[in-house]
Design a protein around this motif. Structure first.
Motif, mmCIF file in Angstrom:
data_model
loop_
_atom_site.group_PDB
_atom_site.id
_atom_site.type_symbol
_atom_site.label_atom_id
_atom_site.label_comp_id
_atom_site.label_asym_id
_atom_site.label_seq_id
_atom_site.Cartn_x
_atom_site.Cartn_y
_atom_site.Cartn_z
ATOM 1 N N GLN A 23 0.836 -1.200 0.000
ATOM 2 C CA GLN A 23 0.000 0.000 0.000
ATOM 3 C C GLN A 23 0.873 1.253 0.000
ATOM 4 O OE1 GLN A 23 -2.513 0.445 3.423
ATOM 5 N NE2 GLN A 23 -3.889 1.866 2.382
ATOM 6 N N LYS A 24 1.905 1.260 0.843
ATOM 7 C CA LYS A 24 2.821 2.410 0.877
ATOM 8 C C LYS A 24 3.512 2.596 -0.468
ATOM 9 C CE LYS A 24 3.861 2.243 5.804
ATOM 10 N NZ LYS A 24 4.908 1.975 6.809
ATOM 11 N N ILE A 27 1.024 4.116 -2.955
ATOM 12 C CA ILE A 27 0.811 5.546 -2.690
ATOM 13 C C ILE A 27 2.002 6.360 -3.196
ATOM 14 C CG2 ILE A 27 0.636 7.263 -0.837
ATOM 15 C CD1 ILE A 27 -1.018 5.145 0.721
ATOM 16 N N GLY A 30 1.925 6.500 -7.022
ATOM 17 C CA GLY A 30 0.927 7.459 -7.511
ATOM 18 C C GLY A 30 1.412 8.895 -7.377
ATOM 19 N N ALA A 31 2.060 9.187 -6.249
ATOM 20 C CA ALA A 31 2.587 10.545 -6.044
ATOM 21 C C ALA A 31 3.670 10.860 -7.076
ATOM 22 C CB ALA A 31 3.145 10.683 -4.630
#
Length: 128
Positions: A23-24, A27, A30-31
């Motif tokens: 998950q990290k 994220i 995506g950033a």
């Protein structure tokens, strides 16, 4: 090393730990994609702006470029073309890549060896 002892392989972690790590990573990915996209959009906007420097604009106009087409992107292309014609190999490579005419390099070492062998055979024939 002492730090390597502290490392736990991903496969030995629990499913919840794996999920949290993934998950990290998602994220952060995506950033990074958003950051890249906004940088690309900013570059696109800037390159589409008209040339502000009057001397540069006149230089481009003297090259028979339509006044509507004179923008920072056109100035960049003209600069690359000038550098390439002056002998800058990197500028020529960039232009070729932009045009999509890049061909993969072939192994010229074998060709050169074959030519050298032919030349040497010719020299041997002359010497005899």
């Amino acid at each position: 090393m002492s730090n390597e002892k502290n490392l736990v392989p991903f496969t030995e972690r629990t499913e919840s730990e794996q999920r949290a790590i993934q998950q990290k990573g998602g994220i952060a990915s995506g950033a990074a994609r958003r950051r890249k996209r906004s940088l690309k959009e900013a570059a696109d906007v800037y390159l589409s702006l008209p040339v502000a420097d009057r001397r540069r604009w006149n230089k481009l106009a003297r090259r028979c470029i339509d006044p509507e087409d004179i923008d920072n992107q056109m100035a960049m292309i003209v600069g690359l073309t000038e550098a390439a014609t002056a002998g800058d190999a990197r500028a020529a490579t960039v232009i070729v890549k932009l045009l999509g005419e890049e061909t993969p390099r072939e192994d010229t070492g074998a060709d050169q060896l074959a030519r050298a062998a032919e030349l040497l055979e010719g020299i041997d024939g002359v010497i005899e």
